[in-house]
Design a protein around this motif. Structure first.
Motif, short mmCIF file in Angstrom:
data_model
loop_
_atom_site.label_atom_id
_atom_site.label_comp_id
_atom_site.label_asym_id
_atom_site.label_seq_id
_atom_site.Cartn_x
_atom_site.Cartn_y
_atom_site.Cartn_z
N LEU A 71 9.89 -21.57 -46.59
CA LEU A 71 11.00 -20.68 -46.29
C LEU A 71 12.10 -20.88 -47.34
CD1 LEU A 71 11.39 -21.04 -42.44
CD2 LEU A 71 11.23 -18.88 -43.66
N GLN A 76 10.37 -15.42 -46.59
CA GLN A 76 9.13 -16.18 -46.43
C GLN A 76 8.00 -15.44 -47.11
OE1 GLN A 76 7.53 -16.95 -42.43
NE2 GLN A 76 7.05 -19.04 -43.09
N LEU A 97 13.55 -13.22 -42.66
CA LEU A 97 13.93 -13.79 -41.37
C LEU A 97 15.43 -14.01 -41.30
CD1 LEU A 97 11.08 -16.41 -41.18
CD2 LEU A 97 11.42 -14.60 -39.51
N LEU A 124 15.94 -20.18 -48.34
CA LEU A 124 17.25 -19.74 -47.88
C LEU A 124 17.86 -18.80 -48.91
CD1 LEU A 124 19.55 -20.03 -45.79
CD2 LEU A 124 20.42 -21.91 -47.24
N LEU A 148 8.24 -11.59 -45.72
CA LEU A 148 8.84 -11.55 -44.38
C LEU A 148 10.27 -12.04 -44.52
CD1 LEU A 148 8.37 -11.20 -41.27
CD2 LEU A 148 7.83 -13.66 -41.23
N PHE A 172 15.57 -18.32 -34.81
CA PHE A 172 15.13 -17.27 -35.71
C PHE A 172 14.89 -15.95 -34.97
CE2 PHE A 172 14.34 -19.30 -39.77
CZ PHE A 172 14.38 -20.64 -39.43
N GLY A 173 15.13 -14.86 -35.69
CA GLY A 173 14.72 -13.55 -35.21
C GLY A 173 13.25 -13.33 -35.51
N PRO A 174 12.71 -12.19 -35.07
CA PRO A 174 11.28 -11.92 -35.25
C PRO A 174 10.89 -11.57 -36.68
CG PRO A 174 12.34 -10.06 -34.21
CD PRO A 174 13.36 -11.14 -34.29
N TYR A 186 16.63 -15.68 -44.64
CA TYR A 186 15.56 -16.41 -45.31
C TYR A 186 14.52 -15.41 -45.79
CZ TYR A 186 16.96 -20.92 -43.20
OH TYR A 186 17.62 -22.06 -42.83
#
Lengths: 115, 113
Positions: A43, A37, A90, A45, A88, A106-108, A35
């Motif tokens: 968000l 952001q 993700l 995809l 960002l 989700f990852g960080p 994703y």
């Protein structure tokens, strides 16, 4: 957060550079996602992989190239990016991508700045 | 174009009050609905999901779903400053057998101490 990891956490790159983002999931899931952001936007995809097969590509520019060598790892290769690509990024995973109602984890994220 | 809409806020509530966050969606065929919380600079984390019409409670959180009116809401009781975050509504949508999640822009909640 430890179920899905991403590296690097921060990345600054010039428009002529080539870099890669890495994602790893430790949840035994079969589907992984990228994703984007950006500020004030939902968000977005970018890519969906199910059992290492790309099943969705939301008309993402070719300067973004995903790679999924196995169900635990996902990469996003970057080249010739534009300043508007700063965002960002993700990574997420879910049990699979062909069953509705499944939770995504989700990852960080990787904070990318293109100069 | 399937859409999920949220008021971007900020929604400010005093500590201890009930915060009410709303989300509307356009796909009448949607069957499941997710609420994620995202702190500034962090990634989204799941708060709740709901499949059936009516209310679903989990601690201080209650999700409410009304499929006929195509809205889903999240109530946070006894709001705490630590609840200050952006709340994202997500609705899975299927295309060619693959489910992708349509996210709203999120509502920023500020709980005032």
């Amino acid at each position: 957060e430890t179920g899905v990891t991403q590296t690097p956490r921060h990345l600054v790159m010039g428009m002529t550079n080539k870099k890669s983002l890495k994602c790893e999931q430790h949840l035994g899931h079969n589907a992984m996602y990228w994703y984007k952001q950006s500020a004030k936007k939902p968000l977005e995809l970018m890519f969906v992989y199910s059992l290492e097969e790309r099943v969705e590509n939301n008309s993402v520019p070719s300067r973004f190239s995903p790679e999924c060598p196995n169900s635990s790892h996902l990469f996003l290769h970057l080249h010739t990016l534009q300043p508007e690509d700063s965002a960002l990024y993700l990574c997420a995973s879910s049990q699979d991508a062909r069953t509705g109602g499944l939770v995504q984890y989700f990852g960080p994220g990787t904070r990318l700045t293109v100069t | 174009q399937k859409e999920v809409e949220q008021n971007s806020g900020p929604l400010s509530v005093p500590e201890g009050a009930i915060a009410s966050l709303n989300c509307t969606y356009s796909d009448r065929g949607s069957q499941s609905f997710f609420w994620y919380r995202q702190y500034s600079g962090k990634s989204p984390e799941l708060i709740m999901f709901i499949y059936s019409n009516g209310d679903k409670e989990d601690g201080r959180f209650t999700a409410q779903l009304n499929k006929a009116s195509q809205y889903v809401s999240l109530l946070i009781r006894d709001s705490q400053p630590s609840d200050s975050a952006t709340y994202l509504c997500a609705v899975p949508s299927t295309t060619s057998g693959t489910y992708k999640y349509i996210f709203g822009t999120g509502t920023r909640l500020k709980v005032l101490a």
